[in-house]
Design a protein around this motif. Structure first.
Motif, PDB file in Angstrom:
ATOM      1  N   ASP A 213       1.520   9.839  22.915  1.00  0.00           N
ATOM      2  CA  ASP A 213       2.516  10.831  23.318  1.00  0.00           C
ATOM      3  C   ASP A 213       3.714  10.188  24.008  1.00  0.00           C
ATOM      4  OD1 ASP A 213       0.955  12.860  22.322  1.00  0.00           O
ATOM      5  OD2 ASP A 213      -0.003  13.288  24.245  1.00  0.00           O
ATOM      6  N   ARG A 214       3.481   9.072  24.662  1.00  0.00           N
ATOM      7  CA  ARG A 214       4.558   8.407  25.401  1.00  0.00           C
ATOM      8  C   ARG A 214       5.200   7.268  24.606  1.00  0.00           C
ATOM      9  NH1 ARG A 214       3.784   8.614  31.599  1.00  0.00           N
ATOM     10  NH2 ARG A 214       2.509  10.478  31.810  1.00  0.00           N
ATOM     11  N   GLY A 215       4.875   7.148  23.363  1.00  0.00           N
ATOM     12  CA  GLY A 215       5.496   6.112  22.541  1.00  0.00           C
ATOM     13  C   GLY A 215       4.462   5.264  21.826  1.00  0.00           C
ATOM     14  N   TRP A 216       4.916   4.136  21.353  1.00  0.00           N
ATOM     15  CA  TRP A 216       4.066   3.249  20.566  1.00  0.00           C
ATOM     16  C   TRP A 216       3.093   2.509  21.462  1.00  0.00           C
ATOM     17  CZ3 TRP A 216       4.096   4.066  15.603  1.00  0.00           C
ATOM     18  CH2 TRP A 216       5.235   4.607  15.013  1.00  0.00           C
ATOM     19  N   LYS A 217       1.872   2.410  20.979  1.00  0.00           N
ATOM     20  CA  LYS A 217       0.854   1.648  21.703  1.00  0.00           C
ATOM     21  C   LYS A 217       1.191   0.158  21.626  1.00  0.00           C
ATOM     22  CE  LYS A 217      -2.863   4.950  20.882  1.00  0.00           C
ATOM     23  NZ  LYS A 217      -4.187   5.158  20.301  1.00  0.00           N
ATOM     24  N   LYS A 218       0.755  -0.566  22.635  1.00  0.00           N
ATOM     25  CA  LYS A 218       1.022  -2.007  22.681  1.00  0.00           C
ATOM     26  C   LYS A 218       0.432  -2.705  21.457  1.00  0.00           C
ATOM     27  CE  LYS A 218       0.866  -5.949  25.739  1.00  0.00           C
ATOM     28  NZ  LYS A 218       0.560  -6.448  27.074  1.00  0.00           N
ATOM     29  N   SER A 219      -0.744  -2.253  21.031  1.00  0.00           N
ATOM     30  CA  SER A 219      -1.377  -2.867  19.857  1.00  0.00           C
ATOM     31  C   SER A 219      -0.521  -2.684  18.606  1.00  0.00           C
ATOM     32  CB  SER A 219      -2.772  -2.283  19.631  1.00  0.00           C
ATOM     33  OG  SER A 219      -2.696  -0.884  19.394  1.00  0.00           O
ATOM     34  N   THR A 220       0.171  -1.548  18.508  1.00  0.00           N
ATOM     35  CA  THR A 220       1.051  -1.303  17.366  1.00  0.00           C
ATOM     36  C   THR A 220       2.209  -2.282  17.361  1.00  0.00           C
ATOM     37  OG1 THR A 220       0.503   1.036  17.357  1.00  0.00           O
ATOM     38  CG2 THR A 220       2.556   0.412  16.280  1.00  0.00           C
ATOM     39  N   LEU A 221       2.803  -2.479  18.536  1.00  0.00           N
ATOM     40  CA  LEU A 221       3.917  -3.422  18.630  1.00  0.00           C
ATOM     41  C   LEU A 221       3.458  -4.840  18.303  1.00  0.00           C
ATOM     42  CD1 LEU A 221       5.652  -2.034  21.840  1.00  0.00           C
ATOM     43  CD2 LEU A 221       6.327  -1.675  19.458  1.00  0.00           C
ATOM     44  N   ASN A 222       2.252  -5.187  18.730  1.00  0.00           N
ATOM     45  CA  ASN A 222       1.719  -6.519  18.431  1.00  0.00           C
ATOM     46  C   ASN A 222       1.471  -6.700  16.939  1.00  0.00           C
ATOM     47  OD1 ASN A 222       1.809  -7.316  21.110  1.00  0.00           O
ATOM     48  ND2 ASN A 222      -0.279  -6.666  21.522  1.00  0.00           N
ATOM     49  N   VAL A 223       0.938  -5.661  16.285  1.00  0.00           N
ATOM     50  CA  VAL A 223       0.715  -5.733  14.842  1.00  0.00           C
ATOM     51  C   VAL A 223       2.040  -5.910  14.112  1.00  0.00           C
ATOM     52  CG1 VAL A 223       0.034  -4.362  12.819  1.00  0.00           C
ATOM     53  CG2 VAL A 223      -1.460  -4.454  14.814  1.00  0.00           C
ATOM     54  N   ALA A 224       3.038  -5.126  14.499  1.00  0.00           N
ATOM     55  CA  ALA A 224       4.349  -5.212  13.849  1.00  0.00           C
ATOM     56  C   ALA A 224       4.994  -6.576  14.094  1.00  0.00           C
ATOM     57  CB  ALA A 224       5.248  -4.093  14.351  1.00  0.00           C
ATOM     58  N   ALA A 225       4.888  -7.076  15.319  1.00  0.00           N
ATOM     59  CA  ALA A 225       5.473  -8.394  15.639  1.00  0.00           C
ATOM     60  C   ALA A 225       4.817  -9.486  14.808  1.00  0.00           C
ATOM     61  CB  ALA A 225       5.323  -8.677  17.129  1.00  0.00           C
ATOM     62  N   THR A 226       3.507  -9.429  14.693  1.00  0.00           N
ATOM     63  CA  THR A 226       2.785 -10.430  13.899  1.00  0.00           C
ATOM     64  C   THR A 226       3.183 -10.348  12.430  1.00  0.00           C
ATOM     65  OG1 THR A 226       0.919 -10.373  15.426  1.00  0.00           O
ATOM     66  CG2 THR A 226       0.487 -11.235  13.224  1.00  0.00           C
ATOM     67  N   MET A 227       3.257  -9.137  11.913  1.00  0.00           N
ATOM     68  CA  MET A 227       3.618  -8.933  10.505  1.00  0.00           C
ATOM     69  C   MET A 227       5.018  -9.482  10.223  1.00  0.00           C
ATOM     70  SD  MET A 227       2.926  -7.696   7.479  1.00  0.00           S
ATOM     71  CE  MET A 227       1.742  -6.389   7.519  1.00  0.00           C
ATOM     72  N   LEU A 228       5.976  -9.164  11.074  1.00  0.00           N
ATOM     73  CA  LEU A 228       7.347  -9.640  10.864  1.00  0.00           C
ATOM     74  C   LEU A 228       7.452 -11.149  11.053  1.00  0.00           C
ATOM     75  CD1 LEU A 228       9.160  -6.724  12.653  1.00  0.00           C
ATOM     76  CD2 LEU A 228       9.506  -7.376  10.275  1.00  0.00           C
ATOM     77  N   SER A 229       6.776 -11.660  12.062  1.00  0.00           N
ATOM     78  CA  SER A 229       6.820 -13.108  12.312  1.00  0.00           C
ATOM     79  C   SER A 229       6.272 -13.885  11.127  1.00  0.00           C
ATOM     80  CB  SER A 229       6.017 -13.452  13.573  1.00  0.00           C
ATOM     81  OG  SER A 229       6.619 -12.892  14.714  1.00  0.00           O
ATOM     82  N   THR A 230       5.157 -13.412  10.595  1.00  0.00           N
ATOM     83  CA  THR A 230       4.512 -14.072   9.466  1.00  0.00           C
ATOM     84  C   THR A 230       5.334 -13.923   8.193  1.00  0.00           C
ATOM     85  OG1 THR A 230       2.363 -13.617  10.451  1.00  0.00           O
ATOM     86  CG2 THR A 230       2.379 -14.198   8.123  1.00  0.00           C
ATOM     87  N   SER A 231       5.801 -12.713   7.933  1.00  0.00           N
ATOM     88  CA  SER A 231       6.522 -12.437   6.685  1.00  0.00           C
ATOM     89  C   SER A 231       7.854 -13.165   6.585  1.00  0.00           C
ATOM     90  CB  SER A 231       6.778 -10.936   6.543  1.00  0.00           C
ATOM     91  OG  SER A 231       5.569 -10.225   6.486  1.00  0.00           O
ATOM     92  N   PHE A 232       8.530 -13.340   7.733  1.00  0.00           N
ATOM     93  CA  PHE A 232       9.876 -13.895   7.696  1.00  0.00           C
ATOM     94  C   PHE A 232      10.001 -15.251   8.376  1.00  0.00           C
ATOM     95  CE2 PHE A 232      10.288  -9.329   7.189  1.00  0.00           C
ATOM     96  CZ  PHE A 232      11.065  -9.273   6.044  1.00  0.00           C
TER      97      PHE A 232
END
Length: 128
Positions: free
Chosen positions: A51-70
């Motif tokens: 309810d208060r925004g994105w969970k920390k785990s979500t941000l970590n998953v996205a950061a890992t995905m972008l870091s790896t992909s690019f």
């Protein structure tokens, strides 16, 4: 004799606030934006948005995905700031679409305006 800019630069360096040393800017490209949108949508569908925004785990998953992909170093801090930017853009687009004479083109995914006078009037009003 030192200029005022040189004095300020010396003070920032002495205080550990040298812009080149303390700030790191992350540059986004359109392909990264698309990947981020996909990851965030998938994470939302998995229930990883509170309810208060994105969970920390979500941000970590996205950061890992972008870091790896690019092959770049994306942090959750970069993501939080980019999501704030998206929110500000959403506000601007919502404001424009709330004005008479503006519409959304679903094919081009962009705002359209009936005529140049409508746009000029909006720009004059929004500056005030």
């Amino acid at each position: 004799m030192e200029s005022s800019n040189e004095k300020m630069a010396s003070k920032r360096k002495f205080l550990g606030k040298n812009n080149e040393e303390t700030r790191s800017y992350f540059t986004w490209n359109l392909e990264m934006e698309h990947v981020l949108v996909d990851v965030m949508r998938d994470q939302r569908n998995l229930g990883n948005k509170g309810d208060r925004g994105w969970k920390k785990s979500t941000l970590n998953v996205a950061a890992t995905m972008l870091s790896t992909s690019f092959n770049v170093n994306v942090t959750s801090y970069n993501l939080k700031n980019h999501i704030k930017l998206w929110r500000s853009w959403f506000g601007i687009v919502s404001d424009i679409l709330g004005q008479s004479g503006f519409d959304w083109d679903d094919t081009k995914h962009m705002i359209t305006v009936e005529n140049e006078n409508t746009w000029n009037e909006y720009c004059t009003i929004s500056i005030l």
